[in-house]
Design a protein around this motif. Structure first.
Motif, PDB file in Angstrom:
ATOM      1  N   GLY B  78      37.657  39.920  28.353  1.00 11.88           N
ATOM      2  CA  GLY B  78      37.287  40.573  29.608  1.00 11.88           C
ATOM      3  C   GLY B  78      36.907  40.883  30.757  1.00 11.88           C
ATOM      4  N   PHE B  86      28.287  35.891  32.215  1.00  7.01           N
ATOM      5  CA  PHE B  86      27.354  36.144  33.625  1.00  7.01           C
ATOM      6  C   PHE B  86      26.231  35.880  33.341  1.00  7.01           C
ATOM      7  N   PRO B 225      35.373  48.274  35.029  1.00 10.33           N
ATOM      8  CA  PRO B 225      37.008  48.267  34.627  1.00 10.33           C
ATOM      9  C   PRO B 225      37.398  47.636  33.210  1.00 10.33           C
TER      10      PRO B 225
ATOM     11  N   LEU D 133      47.391  43.659  33.609  1.00 10.40           N
ATOM     12  CA  LEU D 133      45.885  43.186  33.961  1.00 10.40           C
ATOM     13  C   LEU D 133      45.049  42.455  32.637  1.00 10.40           C
ATOM     14  N   SER D 137      42.629  39.481  33.469  1.00  8.08           N
ATOM     15  CA  SER D 137      41.620  39.305  33.353  1.00  8.08           C
ATOM     16  C   SER D 137      40.459  38.183  32.607  1.00  8.08           C
ATOM     17  N   VAL D 160      29.902  31.867  39.742  1.00  5.17           N
ATOM     18  CA  VAL D 160      29.044  33.631  39.436  1.00  5.17           C
ATOM     19  C   VAL D 160      29.491  33.993  40.607  1.00  5.17           C
ATOM     20  N   ALA D 164      31.938  37.725  39.423  1.00  3.02           N
ATOM     21  CA  ALA D 164      31.750  39.193  40.124  1.00  3.02           C
ATOM     22  C   ALA D 164      33.149  39.623  40.645  1.00  3.02           C
ATOM     23  N   VAL D 167      35.929  40.156  38.510  1.00  6.52           N
ATOM     24  CA  VAL D 167      35.768  41.322  37.903  1.00  6.52           C
ATOM     25  C   VAL D 167      35.938  43.081  38.677  1.00  6.52           C
ATOM     26  N   SER D 168      35.445  42.471  39.829  1.00  5.05           N
ATOM     27  CA  SER D 168      34.901  43.730  40.545  1.00  5.05           C
ATOM     28  C   SER D 168      36.114  44.618  41.240  1.00  5.05           C
ATOM     29  N   GLU D 170      39.039  44.448  39.867  1.00  2.00           N
ATOM     30  CA  GLU D 170      40.297  43.701  39.016  1.00  2.00           C
ATOM     31  C   GLU D 170      39.785  45.786  38.660  1.00  2.00           C
ATOM     32  N   ALA D 171      38.726  46.445  38.537  1.00  2.00           N
ATOM     33  CA  ALA D 171      39.286  47.835  38.740  1.00  2.00           C
ATOM     34  C   ALA D 171      40.103  48.375  39.630  1.00  2.00           C
ATOM     35  N   TYR D 321      29.695  37.218  51.900  1.00  2.50           N
ATOM     36  CA  TYR D 321      29.758  38.016  50.138  1.00  2.50           C
ATOM     37  C   TYR D 321      29.523  39.543  50.253  1.00  2.50           C
ATOM     38  N   MET D 325      31.863  42.681  48.090  1.00  2.00           N
ATOM     39  CA  MET D 325      31.164  43.965  47.579  1.00  2.00           C
ATOM     40  C   MET D 325      31.192  44.944  47.695  1.00  2.00           C
ATOM     41  N   TRP D 329      33.521  47.795  45.861  1.00  2.00           N
ATOM     42  CA  TRP D 329      33.444  49.166  44.827  1.00  2.00           C
ATOM     43  C   TRP D 329      33.784  50.207  45.883  1.00  2.00           C
TER      44      TRP D 329
END
Lengths: 627, 229, 101, 381
Positions: B78, B86, B225, D133, D137, D160, D164, D167-168, D170-171, D321, D325, D329
């Motif tokens: 993941g 990327f 993450p 999770l 992912s 792309v 991003a 993944v961002s 996911e946290a 965009y 972000m 974040w």
């Protein structure tokens, strides 16, 4: 009052520190006056302490004042402690008195110097060091003062350091003194390893436990220190050169105070000296030899200050002769009287130079008594005092020394008497060349000079010192109940002091002999030098160059040393040391250049190396497991 | 549960399903691994790597390390491989590798020789009866209770200090990555030769620069993450 | 009951060797990184296997740390690669040999 | 050890039941996707004062079916510059995780079939939430590879962006999930659901959304919306900038798979929200047909969230965009971290919780002020 004894050295120290920071601001005459005042105040405090001591019983005239524990290292416990007893207070009194007068004189003498305040910083610092030297209650503190006066001497000799000769004279004084200090240091190590303490009382109390050889070694090493500081054979060579310093410095340091430190040290360790006859003999012979050698050299000098410098060396030799014969009181007595008249001589010479625009060559002087009556009068008084003409102070002090020398050995006496004759002669020569005869300064110099008397601030010390030179003898007259100094110092030296057993008649005979010799010498000088000012046969080069001692040092020590140093610096260092260093560097660089090829920059090469290593480790493990 | 005998589990005691799972996973793993080093396109390599990772996750489950299996998927598949992809896409380096010619002479045969030697040694060692004597330092792996709980207890008691230090390491890595991937500031760039005319500040330029920078700075924080889970 | 430890260890050894050989052979920096990950995974597998064989959870804890360190390593490594690629176009590690002293 | 399912040998009945559950779950999911697409189109039409699909079937309910059939029979195109294998692989990579997530959702209580008691849930692993999770992912791969394999500029940009973004977020998603896990003390979805049973004072439901404060739920919901690229976070597709986003070059059945995956994700994520924060199948149950009521409750709650998704899509404009972000974040992750600490503190002791809350609040305000001052200075300079 005794408890305020620490003020005595503190005042000059405060003067030095304050002048170091604010001297420039105080300005030209004021800084000098301030320094003079502090030293005078120190003298006043000294007088009070002296009076306090005088009121005590003669057996209880020793006072120890601890200020702080200075170096506590295991068994070595060194305190910064002052010892006030008969000897140290006597020294304190004459040191501060003479210093105060010279400070006063310096205000006039140095008034044109741009570094006026710095001069007084050094002077005050010197007085402080000297007081520490004489008041210390242990060897280490004495050594501190010893080095302090040495350092001040260096700074003051090289005070006009932009003159090449002054700078090298300062270095010479410093280096020659180092040799003596070396002896002092070794002596201290020996004392500590033998006795375990360095305080005077502790060492003197344990004198019985020191073996005779060790004791001789200790005393001789201490004497080496004294020889360095007091300019005796073979280390006297620095003192004539030290005349490059300002004249008050010559008077203060190189005539009256610092050079007597060696004599003081010998007197201080009299309990040790008295137990070793061989050391005493060495001291006496060295002292007498120095006295004679310096006296002959003084006869041939053309420079007024160098003549006086050799005279100083000679007189110091006398003092050591006294010490060597066990006559400590006589040594101290001579030291005190000498302080007066030698300071007077130097200050008089300074006054002459002042009047003649720093002229030091006696061949360009003459007939000055008409232009400088006060200077000439006081100078003649000093001459008569040092020559030992009765009833000047030198007559009594030198008589005392000679009498003790006779008690030891007639040969010593004979040489001493001869030296006394020479003393009267050479100073008479200086007096006649300077103040009598044709006025050579009119024709010799390139420019017109007009001699003039010095200002009052310089004359007052001259007069005071002249009175002292005339009358200082009264403190220890060789008659019953008039020997104050002897009785004063007696409890201190005690058994170390030699007791004379001459009858009154014999004493009178000695005095007559002394007086006759002195007058003879004076008359001889007058006869030879009153009319003429050049007698090459009486001033041979051998005496002018002080028996070629300097030349001998230069030829046999300095030049080989320099050659060795040059060899080390330019041959050994360049070829051998640099060769080793460069060789190492070349080796590293070459091997690095070769090893660098291993660093290809290709990550995979490195990875391959790692993998090979890992495979080898695995192989090793596998071999261990398999077995 | 009685202590597990170290090695000699007779193969007959193993169920067929377990053997099958192992065989399939092993095949997937080895195929994926070979694919990683053989694929000429880095993206294909990454996909093969994911395949291997899943196979290993299955083997983790097979060995009762459930938590690690999931974390393996979250972190490796993941986050890490996503990060690889990327970067590949961002930098546009997905062209084919030239595999034929190697500029380092001898590198390839040496690598193969050493690889073969290492493999044979490892295989030999894998079959040797090892007895280390040390066991159950951090607590038993088997027995009642969930795998997560046991692992957590071990991590937060025996390995507490390493755990905290690792978190510091992660922070350092994040900061380092941000610093590394930050575009050099304007001052650091070589200035054009100055002309006699006073330099005019150009207001458009910073705006034009910040837009792509915002996109490009993203790969750095994406490590969080996965690593933090 | 799972298969015996040697099976897993053998598999891990093979995986490790493949990763190592790949690291030595490939020139693409990213692929080299992947090979390192392969090797790490082989080690992880070994650790989990030993954890089961020795009945000690410590092996699994170690795998946890390996995972975290691997993540940190990849983050920094890729940051470096991105920084390098700003200056040079190309993906081979051999280009970087100009960094040698 | 090994798989607990086969721990005691293979029981054919158990195997059968599992197989049936998988098939049922798949079918249910497929059907609900069909309905969901129709539902979304209808609701949006209604909100936009249109009629929407109304031809195929009653109320146009078969419209999706018709679209699907049409897509199946269209020609599948593949661009020349594309990477063949990956291009074909990507759609499946998108669908599989979406379905797998659905397997861990507890839909109802327990039922007894053929003497075997089983849960109405495909699987209940110990590490259920972690599985969620992991799958979310892994879901990135479909989009990412699709965009890359197309060998075209716009899909690459879209993928792309997607990478991003996912993944961002996911946290934030993981951290807000952790709050629910923390209060349950288990990773199993079944345990999480069961811990929410019952009620406070008889009428306040004991759901996590209330127990944890609304914050984790809000964060989770936003993060999930971004995870599945639903509006207003659908920058991946951004028609105005990227044509069609990552699936621009896809057509025919492969395009249908992406479409399917998106709506499957929407449904499963709604279900996950219900599971984590709204008690799952929990709800008042009359004493008739007891196995049915939990399922109905679950479906009802899920449909509410599906409606919310449609509602949001119809109402909110797409984010820029940098806003996306920044939100992820700078807002969601710090906030969820902070809230996780507060929850942990509360679990130890209420006083600790309030202390953490107050301290965090003070720290946050200070940080905000510091940033404000620094920004003001930068602007002045």
């Amino acid at each position: 009052m005794l408890h305020y004894a620490y003020i005595i050295p503190l005042l000059p120290l405060a003067g030095a520190v304050l002048l170091a920071f604010f001297g420039k601001r105080l300005g030209n005459p004021l800084a000098g006056w301030f320094a003079t005042l502090l030293v005078a105040a120190s003298f006043v405090v000294g007088v009070f302490v002296f009076l306090d001591l005088l009121h005590r019983a003669s057996s209880n005239r020793s006072f120890d004042q601890t200020i702080v524990t200075w170096i506590p290292v295991g068994g070595l416990q060194i305190k910064a402690a002052l010892l006030v007893d008969q000897l140290s207070i006597t020294m304190v009194l004459f040191v501060t008195a003479v210093s105060a007068l010279i400070h006063l004189y310096s205000i006039g003498y140095m008034h044109r110097d741009p570094q006026f305040s710095k001069f007084f910083v050094y002077l005050n610092l010197f007085v402080f060091s000297m007081l520490i030297l004489v008041m210390a209650d242990n060897f280490v503190l004495t050594f501190l003062g010893w080095e302090g006066v040495g350092a001040c001497s260096y700074w003051l000799v090289a005070f006009w350091f932009d003159r090449d000769s002054a700078a090298s004279a300062g270095k010479k004084a410093f280096i020659v003194n180092r040799i003596g200090d070396f002896g002092f240091l070794i002596a201290m190590f020996l004392i500590f390893s033998t006795v375990g303490t360095l305080s005077y009382s502790g060492v003197f109390g344990a004198v019985g436990s020191i073996g005779p050889t060790t004791l001789t070694a200790i005393t001789l090493l201490l004497f080496l220190g004294a020889v360095g500081k007091s300019a005796q054979i073979p280390l006297f060579i620095w003192l004539p050169d030290a005349m490059e310093g300002p004249t008050p410095v010559s008077a203060l340091i190189h005539a009256a105070t610092m050079v007597t430190a060696g004599v003081y040290l010998m007197a201080r360790v009299s309990p040790l000296l008295s137990h070793t006859a061989s050391s005493l003999n060495v001291v006496a012979i060295v002292g007498l030899a120095t006295a004679f050698l310096a006296a002959t050299s003084a006869c041939a000098q053309g420079d007024i200050k160098r003549g006086l410098a050799y005279s100083t060396i000679s007189q110091l030799g006398y003092m050591f002769l006294a010490v060597g014969t066990g006559a400590y009181v006589a040594a101290i007595f001579l030291m005190i009287t000498h302080a007066f008249y030698k300071a007077l001589l130097f200050l008089g010479a300074g006054s002459v130079m002042h009047g003649l625009h720093d002229e030091q060559d006696m061949s360009r002087m003459g007939g000055l008594r008409k232009f400088m009556p006060v200077t000439a009068g006081t100078f003649i008084v000093a001459w008569l005092a040092i020559a030992g003409v009765p009833p000047f102070s030198g007559f009594f002090s030198k008589g005392d020394v000679l009498m003790n020398a006779y008690a030891r050995s007639p040969a010593l006496y004979a040489f001493g008497l001869l030296t006394a004759l020479l003393t009267a002669y050479y100073l008479g020569r200086i007096v006649f060349l300077t103040f009598y005869g044709p006025e050579r300064w009119r024709t010799s110099g390139p420019e017109e000079v007009l001699p003039h008397e010095s200002p009052a601030v310089m004359l007052v010390p001259l007069v005071i010192l002249a009175i002292g030179s005339l009358a200082a003898g009264v403190i220890d007259l060789p008659y019953a109940n008039l020997d104050y100094l002897a009785r004063w110092l007696d409890p201190l030296f005690g058994s170390a002091e030699r007791v004379l057993t001459f009858s009154t008649g014999a004493k009178d005979a000695f005095e007559v002999a002394d007086g006759v010799v002195a007058v003879t010498g004076a008359l001889l000088a007058g006869g030879l030098w009153l009319r003429r000012w050049q007698r090459p046969r009486l001033t041979p080069v051998f005496f002018q160059r002080a028996w070629w001692v300097d030349w001998a040092y230069d030829t046999f020590i300095a030049r080989p040393s320099t050659a060795l140093a040059n060899f080390s610096a330019y041959v050994f260092d360049n070829e051998v040391i640099d060769g080793v260093v460069n060789g190492t560097a070349t080796l590293v660089r070459d091997s690095g250049t070769r090893l660098r090829r291993l660093q290809t920059g290709y990550v995979r090469n490195y990875a391959l190396a790692i993998a090979t290593g890992a495979a080898l480790v695995l192989a090793y493990v596998a071999s261990r497991v398999g077995s | 549960m009685p202590p597990v005998p170290l090695v000699h589990v007779p193969i007959l005691a193993v169920t067929i399903t377990d053997a099958t799972v192992f065989a399939v996973s092993a095949a997937v793993i080895v195929a994926g691994a070979i694919g990683v080093i053989a694929a000429r396109n880095p993206v294909h390599s990454a996909l093969m790597l994911v395949m291997t990772l899943f196979g290993i996750a299955v083997l983790f489950v097979e060995q009762s390390a459930d938590f690690l299996a999931v974390v393996q998927v979250i972190v490796y598949a993941g986050a890490i491989v996503v990060l690889f992809l990327f970067v590949i896409m961002l930098l546009g380096v997905d062209r084919l590798d030239v595999m034929r010619r190697d500029p380092l002479p001898g590198q390839r045969p040496l690598a193969l020789v050493i690889g073969a030697a290492g493999l044979s040694l490892l295989l030999f060692l894998a079959g040797v009866h090892w007895v280390t004597g040390a066991r159950s330092v951090a607590g038993p792996a088997g027995g009642p209770g969930s795998n997560v709980e046991k692992l957590a207890r071990s991590l937060f008691t025996t390995y507490l200090l390493p755990f905290e230090v690792t978190s510091v390491l992660l922070v350092i890595a994040v900061v380092g990555a941000v610093v590394l991937s930050r575009r050099p500031s304007k001052e650091a760039e070589p200035e054009p030769p100055e002309t006699a005319i006073e330099p005019e500040p150009e207001p458009e330029q910073p705006e034009a620069e910040t837009a792509p920078a915002a996109v490009e700075e993203e790969p750095a924080p994406t490590g969080i993450p996965g690593g933090g889970s | 009951m799972s298969l015996g430890g040697p099976y897993y260890l053998t598999l891990a050894a093979v995986l490790f060797t493949i990763g190592g050989v790949g690291l030595l052979l490939r020139r693409n920096v990213l692929v080299m990184f992947m090979c390192v990950e392969l090797m790490l995974n082989a080690v992880n597998l070994t650790l989990v296997t030993f954890s089961r064989m020795l009945n000690d959870i410590g092996g699994q804890s170690l795998v946890f740390f390996v995972l975290v360190v691997a993540a940190a390593e990849v983050v920094v490594g890729l940051g470096i690669i991105v920084a390098i690629f700003r200056r040079r176009k190309g993906a081979t590690a051999d280009d970087l040999h100009i960094l040698k002293g | 050890m090994g798989d607990p399912l086969f721990a005691h040998g293979i029981d054919p009945w158990v195997f059968l039941i599992v197989a049936v559950k998988v098939i049922v779950a798949f079918v249910v999911l497929m059907v609900s996707v069909l309905l969901m697409i129709w539902f979304e189109r209808k609701v949006i039409s209604d909100m936009q004062s249109r009629i929407g699909p109304n031809r195929a079937g009653p109320w146009g309910i078969l419209q999706t079916m018709a679209d699907g059939i049409k897509l199946f029979f269209k020609e599948g195109l593949r661009p020349d510059g594309s990477d063949r294998t990956v291009f074909y692989l990507a759609p499946y990579l998108a669908v599989v995780p979406a379905f797998l997530i659905f397997t861990i959702i507890p839909i109802g209580g327990e039922v007894t079939v053929f003497g075997h008691t089983t849960e109405i849930q495909v699987a209940d692993p110990q590490i259920g939430i972690l599985f969620l999770l992991a799958m979310s992912s892994v879901a990135v791969y479909g989009l990412m590879l699709a965009g890359w394999a197309s060998g075209s500029k716009y899909p690459l940009l879209g993928s792309v962006r997607a990478t991003a973004q996912m993944v961002s977020y996911e946290a934030a998603m993981g951290l807000s999930t952790a709050a629910a896990v923390l209060i349950t003390g288990s990773l199993s979805t079944r345990d999480i659901v069961e811990s929410q049973n019952g009620s406070l004072y008889g009428f306040i439901p004991n759901w996590n959304v209330l127990r944890l404060g609304v914050v984790p739920f809000a964060i989770f919901f936003i993060a999930v919306t971004a995870e599945v690229n639903r509006p207003p976070f659908d920058l991946v597709e951004g028609e105005q900038e990227l044509v069609g986003g990552f699936h621009t070059e896809y057509s025919s059945v492969r395009f249908a798979l992406f479409f399917l995956a998106e709506f499957m994700n929407t449904i499963t994520m709604s279900a996950i929200v219900v599971t984590l924060f709204f008690g799952g199948p929990d709800g008042p149950a009359p004493h008739v047909v007891r196995w049915l009521w939990p399922i109905l409750w679950f479906l009802g709650k899920t449909i509410v969230f599906l409606y919310v998704y449609v509602w949001i899509r119809a109402s909110l404009p797409r984010l820029r965009y940098d806003q996306l972000m920044d939100l992820g974040w700078k807002r969601l992750i710090p906030l969820s971290l902070f809230w996780l600490l507060v929850v942990a503190g509360m679990l130890i002791d209420t006083r600790w919780g309030f202390a953490v809350f107050g301290g965090g609040l003070a720290f946050g305000l200070m940080l905000y002020q510091a940033l404000r001052v620094s920004r003001a200075r930068t602007e002045v300079a």
